[in-house]
Motif scaffolding. Structure first.
Motif, mmCIF file in Angstrom:
data_model
loop_
_atom_site.group_PDB
_atom_site.id
_atom_site.type_symbol
_atom_site.label_atom_id
_atom_site.label_comp_id
_atom_site.label_asym_id
_atom_site.label_seq_id
_atom_site.Cartn_x
_atom_site.Cartn_y
_atom_site.Cartn_z
ATOM 1 N N HIS A 61 18.788 37.162 61.078
ATOM 2 C CA HIS A 61 19.941 36.267 61.129
ATOM 3 C C HIS A 61 19.745 35.063 60.220
ATOM 4 C CE1 HIS A 61 23.217 33.794 62.571
ATOM 5 N NE2 HIS A 61 22.350 32.818 62.780
ATOM 6 N N PHE A 62 18.563 34.470 60.235
ATOM 7 C CA PHE A 62 18.312 33.294 59.419
ATOM 8 C C PHE A 62 17.877 33.643 57.997
ATOM 9 C CE2 PHE A 62 18.179 31.443 63.640
ATOM 10 C CZ PHE A 62 18.888 30.263 63.445
ATOM 11 N N GLY A 63 17.860 34.909 57.681
ATOM 12 C CA GLY A 63 17.544 35.315 56.317
ATOM 13 C C GLY A 63 16.106 35.089 55.936
ATOM 14 N N GLU A 64 15.207 35.095 56.906
ATOM 15 C CA GLU A 64 13.782 34.940 56.614
ATOM 16 C C GLU A 64 13.169 36.246 56.111
ATOM 17 O OE1 GLU A 64 13.258 31.658 60.196
ATOM 18 O OE2 GLU A 64 12.505 33.703 60.428
ATOM 19 N N ILE A 65 13.918 37.304 56.289
ATOM 20 C CA ILE A 65 13.499 38.616 55.813
ATOM 21 C C ILE A 65 14.756 39.361 55.418
ATOM 22 C CG2 ILE A 65 13.587 39.815 58.047
ATOM 23 C CD1 ILE A 65 10.913 41.169 57.219
ATOM 24 N N SER A 66 14.638 40.237 54.459
ATOM 25 C CA SER A 66 15.784 40.989 53.955
ATOM 26 C C SER A 66 15.900 42.328 54.682
ATOM 27 C CB SER A 66 15.608 41.224 52.453
ATOM 28 O OG SER A 66 16.425 42.267 51.991
ATOM 29 N N PRO A 67 17.132 42.811 54.924
ATOM 30 C CA PRO A 67 17.268 44.165 55.470
ATOM 31 C C PRO A 67 16.687 45.217 54.527
ATOM 32 C CG PRO A 67 19.404 43.309 54.786
ATOM 33 C CD PRO A 67 18.444 42.168 54.739
ATOM 34 N N ARG A 68 16.632 44.890 53.245
ATOM 35 C CA ARG A 68 16.002 45.813 52.302
ATOM 36 C C ARG A 68 14.499 45.920 52.569
ATOM 37 N NH1 ARG A 68 20.144 43.315 49.306
ATOM 38 N NH2 ARG A 68 18.845 41.478 48.929
ATOM 39 N N ASP A 69 13.904 44.819 53.015
ATOM 40 C CA ASP A 69 12.489 44.864 53.394
ATOM 41 C C ASP A 69 12.275 45.846 54.537
ATOM 42 O OD1 ASP A 69 11.308 42.983 51.618
ATOM 43 O OD2 ASP A 69 12.141 41.352 52.803
ATOM 44 N N LEU A 70 13.170 45.814 55.513
ATOM 45 C CA LEU A 70 13.046 46.695 56.679
ATOM 46 C C LEU A 70 13.263 48.148 56.275
ATOM 47 C CD1 LEU A 70 13.347 43.878 58.007
ATOM 48 C CD2 LEU A 70 14.611 44.988 59.841
ATOM 49 N N ALA B 12 20.165 55.605 49.367
ATOM 50 C CA ALA B 12 19.219 55.821 48.264
ATOM 51 C C ALA B 12 19.477 54.870 47.102
ATOM 52 C CB ALA B 12 19.291 57.264 47.786
ATOM 53 N N ASP B 13 20.662 54.281 47.047
ATOM 54 C CA ASP B 13 21.005 53.381 45.944
ATOM 55 C C ASP B 13 20.604 51.931 46.227
ATOM 56 O OD1 ASP B 13 22.196 55.551 44.665
ATOM 57 O OD2 ASP B 13 24.152 55.156 45.590
ATOM 58 N N ILE B 14 20.081 51.658 47.426
ATOM 59 C CA ILE B 14 19.705 50.287 47.763
ATOM 60 C C ILE B 14 18.526 49.868 46.886
ATOM 61 C CG2 ILE B 14 18.849 48.766 49.578
ATOM 62 C CD1 ILE B 14 21.698 49.678 50.007
ATOM 63 N N PRO B 15 18.611 48.725 46.195
ATOM 64 C CA PRO B 15 17.519 48.316 45.302
ATOM 65 C C PRO B 15 16.254 47.942 46.062
ATOM 66 C CG PRO B 15 19.180 46.584 45.465
ATOM 67 C CD PRO B 15 19.744 47.793 46.157
ATOM 68 N N THR B 16 15.139 48.042 45.382
ATOM 69 C CA THR B 16 13.847 47.664 45.965
ATOM 70 C C THR B 16 13.770 46.149 46.115
ATOM 71 O OG1 THR B 16 12.802 49.555 44.892
ATOM 72 C CG2 THR B 16 11.355 47.773 45.631
ATOM 73 N N PRO B 17 13.243 45.652 47.225
ATOM 74 C CA PRO B 17 13.115 44.193 47.401
ATOM 75 C C PRO B 17 12.251 43.583 46.301
ATOM 76 C CG PRO B 17 12.697 45.345 49.464
ATOM 77 C CD PRO B 17 12.764 46.393 48.406
ATOM 78 N N THR B 18 12.584 42.384 45.899
ATOM 79 C CA THR B 18 11.832 41.675 44.871
ATOM 80 C C THR B 18 10.854 40.695 45.518
ATOM 81 O OG1 THR B 18 13.585 40.013 44.748
ATOM 82 C CG2 THR B 18 13.697 41.839 43.198
ATOM 83 N N SER C 147 22.485 38.591 50.060
ATOM 84 C CA SER C 147 21.063 38.645 50.420
ATOM 85 C C SER C 147 20.840 39.190 51.815
ATOM 86 C CB SER C 147 20.438 37.245 50.340
ATOM 87 O OG SER C 147 20.791 36.471 51.468
ATOM 88 N N GLY C 148 21.902 39.277 52.631
ATOM 89 C CA GLY C 148 21.717 39.557 54.049
ATOM 90 C C GLY C 148 22.146 40.925 54.519
ATOM 91 N N LEU C 149 22.719 41.739 53.636
ATOM 92 C CA LEU C 149 23.237 43.039 54.039
ATOM 93 C C LEU C 149 22.779 44.122 53.067
ATOM 94 C CD1 LEU C 149 26.928 42.018 54.826
ATOM 95 C CD2 LEU C 149 25.162 42.559 56.517
ATOM 96 N N LEU C 150 22.753 45.339 53.563
ATOM 97 C CA LEU C 150 22.523 46.474 52.671
ATOM 98 C C LEU C 150 23.756 46.741 51.826
ATOM 99 C CD1 LEU C 150 20.754 48.901 55.196
ATOM 100 C CD2 LEU C 150 19.666 47.449 53.458
ATOM 101 N N PHE C 151 24.934 46.550 52.426
ATOM 102 C CA PHE C 151 26.201 46.773 51.750
ATOM 103 C C PHE C 151 27.130 45.597 52.020
ATOM 104 C CE2 PHE C 151 24.604 50.944 53.148
ATOM 105 C CZ PHE C 151 24.469 51.586 51.927
ATOM 106 N N GLU C 152 27.925 45.252 51.030
ATOM 107 C CA GLU C 152 28.964 44.261 51.275
ATOM 108 C C GLU C 152 29.989 44.845 52.251
ATOM 109 O OE1 GLU C 152 28.744 41.330 50.443
ATOM 110 O OE2 GLU C 152 28.115 40.990 48.369
ATOM 111 N N PRO C 153 30.637 44.021 53.050
ATOM 112 C CA PRO C 153 31.579 44.554 54.048
ATOM 113 C C PRO C 153 32.737 45.330 53.440
ATOM 114 C CG PRO C 153 31.035 42.263 54.521
ATOM 115 C CD PRO C 153 30.468 42.564 53.170
#
Length: 493
Positions: A257-266, A161-167, A129-135
């Motif tokens: 950091h606290f996951g209140e927003i997704s990097p996908r949102d940004l 371009a493959d990053i999914p749209t936030p839900t 939930s916290g990254l665009l890509f897994e490490p």
């Protein structure tokens, strides 16, 4: 019989774009949201005081969001595995869902919990939930982790371009399991819930009085700040992000950091807003790279990535007078003092100023970067182990993509360049407010008459410089050259 899943919140304190929440809702009739307070499990990097302040208010905001949708947040305290096992027994839940954390101790703990619960026949799933890509997703052509940001980010941007749209957040959540009250109370005699205040996250002494003026923890605050940034400041980000007197950065780091927003949102907001936001998205890339490094090189939270720095002659012991002057913003170097006072007052510091105060500590004072990283860890509301480690190692010259050790930020020149009108220094060092711009960043160079007219008495109203910048720069370079020569001889031998 209705099926029940536990949703274990950690640093994903939101309901929108939450993969673990979505997966649990897809397969189970009832949902049991829980947060387990287990700070000892994060040792030696248990959250600092400023982080705990944020966490307290973020948990409260999450509970409000859950209650608005017909659920609530259970708060437990103790060993995570024991709490989950007791909760499973109390609720007859058959699955646990969570979103991943990537610190070394978190990975070890989560792997152990997953193994234990699966052995008991409990379904366990973890999500990103916290990254665009897994490490582990971004690798070199030889399947190795990257150590240089530019190469890492080139590989990553090809996949953006493959990053999914936030839900979106669900409108209604399923009820709690039978036997668990929808209001606060005790789950059972053996598993008492904890009221939020009982977790002891807020400081006993009110040093946090100004934090609420600057921050609104929680998902609603994160979304409001995101909208404000893209409505007002994002178009100038590449130009003004280095100017500490200007509100030119997003200030979303703690929310992320606290996951209140997704990097996908940004990423979505950047793509949906007119203008060139490459510089802003690149900062998301640095965040990804920091986690990538910590995941693949977990020792770097404590040790230099470049082993040459294992033998660097840091001050030992550290003179308390030097460290305390730096911590308190009393070094006599205005830009340094302004940054450290901003940190103490607000729990945050402008990113460029972070690099400058870190350079001063490690190169002018020759105090180990780990000492500065610990201070930041305790005082930053956005303290993040991966970002903190990467930033300090980069500035100290010992990490991946490191600034060469001979690159030493001159705080006077940096102030003159990025705070030319002195708005930042005058705000945080008001005792210097009347000094002309010409002398503001180096008051020790001002004539006595100018100091008197400006109400500045060095050594009384404002400190003399803690060290001579030129002399300590030469000393640092000499130690660096000595280290290089020693390393070269060792490699030849």
């Amino acid at each position: 019989m209705a099926s029940t899943a536990i949703l274990w919140f950690r640093r994903d304190l939101r309901l929108s774009d939450n993969p673990a929440l979505i997966a649990a809702l897809d397969s189970y009739d009832r949902l049991l949201p829980v947060y387990i307070h287990a700070p000892g499990e994060d040792a030696p990097w248990s959250p600092g005081a400023a982080s705990n302040w944020w966490l307290h208010h973020s948990l409260r905001a999450l509970d409000v969001s859950l209650r608005e949708r017909g659920s609530r947040l259970l708060l437990l305290s103790g060993d995570s595995l024991a709490c989950l096992q007791a909760l499973i027994a109390t609720s007859t839940a058959s699955a646990v869902f969570w979103n991943r954390c990537y610190e070394p101790v978190s990975i070890a703990r989560d792997s152990r919990i997953k193994q234990q619960l699966r052995a008991q026949g409990i379904r366990c799933e973890s999500h990103n939930s916290g990254l665009l890509f897994e490490p582990w997703q971004i690798k070199t052509t030889t399947d190795q982790p990257f150590r240089v940001f530019s190469a890492f980010w080139r590989r990553a941007t090809a996949r953006l371009a493959d990053i999914p749209t936030p839900t979106p957040a669900p409108g209604i959540l399923p009820p709690l399991p039978d036997g668990i009250s929808s209001t606060d109370g005790r789950l059972s005699q053996s598993l008492p819930e904890q009221p939020l205040d009982a977790l002891g996250l807020l400081p006993r002494i009110g040093w946090d009085a100004a934090f609420s003026d600057s921050w609104q923890p929680g998902a609603a605050g994160a979304q409001a700040r995101l909208r404000r940034f893209f409505d007002q400041g994002a178009h100038d980000y590449a130009v003004v992000r280095d100017q500490p007197s200007v509100a030119g950065t997003s200030k979303l780091s703690a929310h992320l950091h606290f996951g209140e927003i997704s990097p996908r949102d940004l990423l979505q907001a950047a793509n949906a807003t007119a203008g060139d936001h490459e510089a802003f998205v690149r900062e998301l890339g640095w965040r990804e790279f920091s986690t990538h490094l910590l995941f693949h090189f977990p020792q770097t939270a404590e040790l230099p990535l470049n082993p040459m720095f294992d033998d660097f002659p840091w001050r030992d012991p550290i003179p308390p007078v030097l460290l305390q002057a730096w911590q308190r913003g009393q070094t006599g170097i205005p830009l340094i003092d302004a940054g450290m006072r901003e940190l103490w007052h607000s729990g945050w510091m402008h990113n460029r100023v972070r690099m400058i105060v870190a350079s001063f500590l490690t190169k002018n004072l020759r105090i180990p970067w780990q000492t500065g990283a610990r201070w930041f860890w305790d005082t930053l509301v956005d303290a993040d182990l991966a970002n903190n480690t990467q930033g300090w190692q980069w500035t100290a010259g010992s990490g991946a993509d490191a600034a060469p050790y001979f690159r030493i930020f001159n705080p006077v020149r940096q102030g003159e360049r990025f705070d030319p009108e002195g708005g930042y220094v005058r705000h945080w060092c008001p005792e210097l407010a009347r000094l002309p711009n010409r002398y503001l960043h180096a008051p020790w160079t001002a004539p006595v008459g100018i100091l008197q007219q400006s109400g500045v008495t060095l050594g009384l109203s404002y400190p003399h410089p803690l060290v001579d910048l030129a002399d300590t720069r030469r000393e640092a370079l000499a130690f660096w050259q000595q280290l290089r020569d020693t390393d070269s001889r060792a490699n030849v031998g």
